[in-house]
Design a protein around this motif. Structure first.
Motif, PDB file in Angstrom:
ATOM      1  N   GLU A   1       0.846  -1.179   0.000  1.00 36.14           N
ATOM      2  CA  GLU A   1       0.000   0.000   0.000  1.00 36.14           C
ATOM      3  C   GLU A   1       0.891   1.241   0.000  1.00 36.14           C
ATOM      4  N   ILE A   2       0.534   2.236  -0.797  1.00 29.90           N
ATOM      5  CA  ILE A   2       1.343   3.454  -0.880  1.00 29.90           C
ATOM      6  C   ILE A   2       1.176   4.264   0.405  1.00 29.90           C
ATOM      7  N   VAL A   3       2.320   4.611   1.020  1.00 29.61           N
ATOM      8  CA  VAL A   3       2.256   5.409   2.261  1.00 29.61           C
ATOM      9  C   VAL A   3       2.934   6.765   2.114  1.00 29.61           C
ATOM     10  N   GLU A   4       3.715   6.969   1.055  1.00 30.84           N
ATOM     11  CA  GLU A   4       4.367   8.262   0.826  1.00 30.84           C
ATOM     12  C   GLU A   4       4.544   8.441  -0.671  1.00 30.84           C
ATOM     13  N   MET A   5       4.440   9.695  -1.131  1.00 33.23           N
ATOM     14  CA  MET A   5       4.610   9.948  -2.563  1.00 33.23           C
ATOM     15  C   MET A   5       5.541  11.137  -2.768  1.00 33.23           C
ATOM     16  N   GLY A   6       6.440  11.017  -3.763  1.00 34.16           N
ATOM     17  CA  GLY A   6       7.293  12.144  -4.134  1.00 34.16           C
ATOM     18  C   GLY A   6       6.456  13.260  -4.746  1.00 34.16           C
ATOM     19  N   ARG A   7       7.027  14.468  -4.781  1.00 30.76           N
ATOM     20  CA  ARG A   7       6.187  15.611  -5.172  1.00 30.76           C
ATOM     21  C   ARG A   7       5.819  15.622  -6.657  1.00 30.76           C
ATOM     22  N   ASN A   8       6.551  14.896  -7.492  1.00 28.96           N
ATOM     23  CA  ASN A   8       6.184  14.860  -8.922  1.00 28.96           C
ATOM     24  C   ASN A   8       5.144  13.794  -9.249  1.00 28.96           C
ATOM     25  N   VAL A   9       4.793  12.977  -8.252  1.00 33.54           N
ATOM     26  CA  VAL A   9       3.937  11.820  -8.547  1.00 33.54           C
ATOM     27  C   VAL A   9       2.479  12.266  -8.714  1.00 33.54           C
ATOM     28  N   THR A  10       1.906  11.847  -9.824  1.00 32.47           N
ATOM     29  CA  THR A  10       0.488  12.147 -10.064  1.00 32.47           C
ATOM     30  C   THR A  10      -0.228  10.844 -10.387  1.00 32.47           C
ATOM     31  N   GLY A  11      -1.535  10.837 -10.224  1.00 31.12           N
ATOM     32  CA  GLY A  11      -2.341   9.686 -10.644  1.00 31.12           C
ATOM     33  C   GLY A  11      -2.364   8.549  -9.632  1.00 31.12           C
ATOM     34  N   LEU A  12      -1.673   8.709  -8.515  1.00 33.46           N
ATOM     35  CA  LEU A  12      -1.709   7.702  -7.448  1.00 33.46           C
ATOM     36  C   LEU A  12      -2.124   8.410  -6.172  1.00 33.46           C
ATOM     37  N   GLU A  13      -2.503   7.638  -5.173  1.00 36.70           N
ATOM     38  CA  GLU A  13      -2.786   8.302  -3.898  1.00 36.70           C
ATOM     39  C   GLU A  13      -2.336   7.473  -2.707  1.00 36.70           C
ATOM     40  N   ILE A  14      -2.155   8.160  -1.581  1.00 41.74           N
ATOM     41  CA  ILE A  14      -1.808   7.491  -0.333  1.00 41.74           C
ATOM     42  C   ILE A  14      -2.929   6.497  -0.015  1.00 41.74           C
ATOM     43  N   GLY A  15      -2.543   5.289   0.390  1.00 46.41           N
ATOM     44  CA  GLY A  15      -3.541   4.277   0.720  1.00 46.41           C
ATOM     45  C   GLY A  15      -3.881   3.360  -0.455  1.00 46.41           C
ATOM     46  N   GLN A  16      -3.405   3.721  -1.660  1.00 47.01           N
ATOM     47  CA  GLN A  16      -3.667   2.878  -2.836  1.00 47.01           C
ATOM     48  C   GLN A  16      -2.978   1.527  -2.661  1.00 47.01           C
ATOM     49  N   ARG A  17      -3.753   0.430  -2.748  1.00 48.06           N
ATOM     50  CA  ARG A  17      -3.146  -0.907  -2.760  1.00 48.06           C
ATOM     51  C   ARG A  17      -2.470  -1.108  -4.103  1.00 48.06           C
TER      52      ARG A  17
END
Ligand code: ZN
Length: 347
Positions: A73-89
């Motif tokens: 599961e995504i818990v952190e995202m870099g600042r350029n990341v788009t189209g995903l979200e925190i909590g996404q399996r």
């Protein structure tokens, strides 16, 4: 809250084994995500690294957190990341590519010669946290559980190999009933093949093949002749498509012999070294051969998830489940040659 350290299964020393260590939680850059790992699958590659054979010693730098089959599961995202979200399996492609090669620039990312593998060349997924380029993330739909998410990498090998050629209405021979061969049989069935025959010389693996894919015809080639099976199934001239999953010279010879004129072979199995091939037989039978590496990014992933949502069931190929603290038992099960996929739980 982001912890500073995490459990990780590491190759720490140049000798047999893997060691559970406390490692720093990876820092991500602007284009990466941090994934909390829930489940991982043990691969044959990990066994090579555990055993520290010649390939591993020549390929893997130490220390290395191993593992490349995962769901989390995504818990952190870099600042350029788009189209995903925190909590996404998610699961993800473990081959990290460059973008400047001819093949990458043509959109054939899986053919990039600069590919680096997580758990082999870069820190891997046998850990509580994994950093991954956002590009490599594959979101999991709700109806694909983590356990299946953790084996999408090898299922992807099976799908990539099986879908190399049109299988609708064809007779398919699969040599090698390891987990990937077995999953390829399930895919061939799903893709509309008429007869699907799988060979091995290990009766436990053939039993598992039948358990996972009840309509497959298992053949123990140490006891049965493929020509008899061809007659029994009324195929007349032989198999249309072969999927070689064993790396065995004998299996490849049997496959060439059992194929129709103009038959097609996809090769995924890796022979232990150079092996003699009867090329004239292949020429005179007008056989097409394709080598298969990894998974197509991301067409294989798309197709495999679509098939899983449309009735493809490979769940029974998972034969062993362990909490991560029992990792040694998981590796022992893999090394016994009597297991299907072994999944470790990191939660
Ligand atoms: Zn693998």
């Amino acid at each position: 809250m982001r912890p500073n350290t995490m459990k990780a299964l590491e190759k720490s020393k140049p000798e047999e084994g893997l060691w559970m260590v406390q490692a720093p939680v990876p820092e991500i850059n602007a284009d990466e995500v941090l994934i909390r790992v829930n489940k991982t699958g043990i691969c044959g590659t990990d066994i090579h690294i555990w055993n520290w054979d010649d390939w591993a010693a020549a390929t893997v730098p130490i220390p290395m957190i191993t593992g490349h089959e995962f769901a989390g599961e995504i818990v952190e995202m870099g600042r350029n990341v788009t189209g995903l979200e925190i909590g996404q399996r998610c699961s993800g492609e473990g081959h990290l590519i460059t973008t400047d090669s001819r093949q990458s620039r043509a959109g054939k990312f899986h053919l990039d010669p600069g590919t680096r593998g997580i758990g082999v060349n870069e820190q891997g997924a046998f850990a509580q946290y994994l950093k991954l380029p956002a590009f490599n993330v594959v979101p999991l739909p709700d109806d694909v559980p983590d356990e299946i998410g953790a084996i999408l990498d090898p299922l992807g090998n099976a799908v990539h190999t099986a879908l190399s050629f049109d299988l609708l209405g064809e007779d398919v021979l699969i040599t090698g009933a390891g987990p990937i061969g077995i999953m390829a049989a399930a895919v061939a069935r799903h893709a509309g093949a008429r007869n699907v025959v799988i060979t091995d010389i290990n009766p436990d693996r053939l039993k598992l093949a039948e358990h996972v894919v009840p309509t497959v015809r298992p053949v123990d080639v140490s006891k049965e002749d493929l020509q008899d099976v061809i007659a029994e199934l009324d195929m007349k001239e032989g198999f249309d498509v072969g999927l070689e999953m064993s790396g065995s010279q004998i299996a490849l010879d049997q496959m060439v012999e059992a194929l129709v004129m103009g038959g097609k072979i996809a090769l995924l199995g890796i022979p232990p070294g150079k092996s003699p091939v009867d090329w004239s037989r292949i020429v005179f039978k007008a056989i097409t051969i394709k080598g298969v590496y990894g998974r197509e990014m991301f067409e294989t992933w798309y197709k495999m998830i679509a098939m899983l949502q449309n009735g493809l069931d490979v769940s029974r190929v998972i034969t062993h489940r362990f909490g991560v603290d029992e990792f040694a038992e998981g590796f022992a099960a893999m090394k016994s040659g009597q297991s299907g996929k072994v999944v470790l739980d990191w939660t």
